[in-house]
Scaffold this motif. Sequence first.
Motif: not given
Length: 561
Positions: A99, A103, A109-111, A114, A370
């Motif tokens: 992560y 990131s 995007s942190r999502i 993740a 993503t």
Amino acid sequence: MWVTGRLWLDPAGRVGPEHASDPAQGQFFLAHAVRVVTRGQYPFYTDLMNFPDGVNLMANTSMLGLTLPMVPVTMLFGPPVSFAVMITVGLAGTAAAWYFVLSRYIVSSRIAAAVGGAFCGFCPAMLGHGNWHPNIVGQFLVPFIVWRVLVMCRPGTRPVRDGLILAALVIYQVFINEEILLFTAMACGVFLLAYVAQRRELLRPAWKPLLAGLAVCGVVAGTVLAYPLYVQFLGPQSYSGLKDAVPHHGNDIAAYFNAGSTTLAGDPVANKGLAPNYSEENAFFGWPLVVLLLVTVVWLRKDVLIRTLAATGLLFAVLSLGEELQWRGNDLFPGPWALLVHVPLLDSVVPTRFGLITSAVVGVLLAVATERALADRVPEPQRRLRRRAWVAALLIALVPLLPLPYREVGRPPVPSFITSGQWRPYVAPGQTLVPLPLPELGSPDGLRWAASQNLDFAIPRGYFLGPRNGVAGDPGGFGAPPTVTSNLLRRVAASGLPTPVGEETKRRIEDDLRYWNAAIVVLPVDQRRADALRTTMEDVLGPAERVDDVWLWDVRGLTTR
């Protein structure tokens, strides 16, 4: 904690089903690390297992990079608790490390990061190893190694500084698991070659700083690791290759279309035979994720990064199938691994574990995809629809792979005769305590006995990798070479039937006890098949003495005369 919670309920009394040998070996190595720190014991070899021949710890996964930092925990709470900590921190640390790198350096995007980090840390392949192999799940350095290699491809970098940083990571990883380091190097090499093949204009500005940084890394790491690697490859009890020790250790093609046994949709019965064993479930993505990956690659086929990740993951997925490609147990045709299995270093690789590379690549690919799906590059109605479609697709693909708590089974407690120290008056330095059944693959309890006593007594045989015939340089195998004693007691323990012992066999058993410089032979009263083992040994050594919760034969008079 969700995944490992059942182990935490009783670290000393529970173990993953079917493969108790690896956790017992891990506890032995944890106790060895304590002796390295507190007694200055030599870290790369020990004769406290497989006495008197010993074990080459550099040629085994002794995990000094994990066990040495765990010394305070081991001393305070014991090896079983330290082993549970290594598993728990390994899974969580690997997810967190991916992560962090994703990131900050791969996606914005942190999502997305993740999603990728969670998959890299808790994918079916990692879950498969987690109950047994802390050295495999402790991959928290891998994303940083990958990142530093990519950094060195940029023009204007500082090769000396970057090479030193990479060297530090490489040296540390060697003392966690060399196989994972080899996989990481192979994956980086394949990825860079595939990327440059599509973007050739990047080769000219990248190759000089990359080679300069790698040269610095190679010189520094090679200098620091020269002696440990010398011990590993040329030292006592070294071996050459494991090809014959792990035959047919490849994935079945069908494994990629089933869910892992430790996941929400997993079915251990359906998975049986698709991997070498439950601890080596290195594929098992399930149909929904495979379909999502195919759709994603087609959807983002113009993206060079996506194409490169897909090619890298596919190559190692094919290599993970081993020497013979199979579909649900039926041989199809030889796989490409058959061409590589004799290459030095690769001849010590377990091919099914190439699925670990594919799993990490899939995690990165999911993160990148993503981010692309959440990007603000299309009008609002289309963006909202695309986001919803991608979230739905991720849920369909990944919910079946959500991890379940590890299954755990009970294991015999260390006898009170051992834990209370009643053994100490019998065993002098340089002598061995001989547990029954003899310590080896499938009967590792003697390793836990020794670990519980800080390795204050030596044991014969054991569970380890060493030269098959006991001669340094021979091909590798599991455990010590078979002897008359080990073969006899293995048959008795498996059948539960006592075996009459003739004079010749009795003489050979006595010779083995002398070779091991045995002081006492110990059989727990509640040991499975204890009656058969006791009867057989009494034919050789006479009546056993009951001491606390064990049957005891004092053989010092036999071995010291």
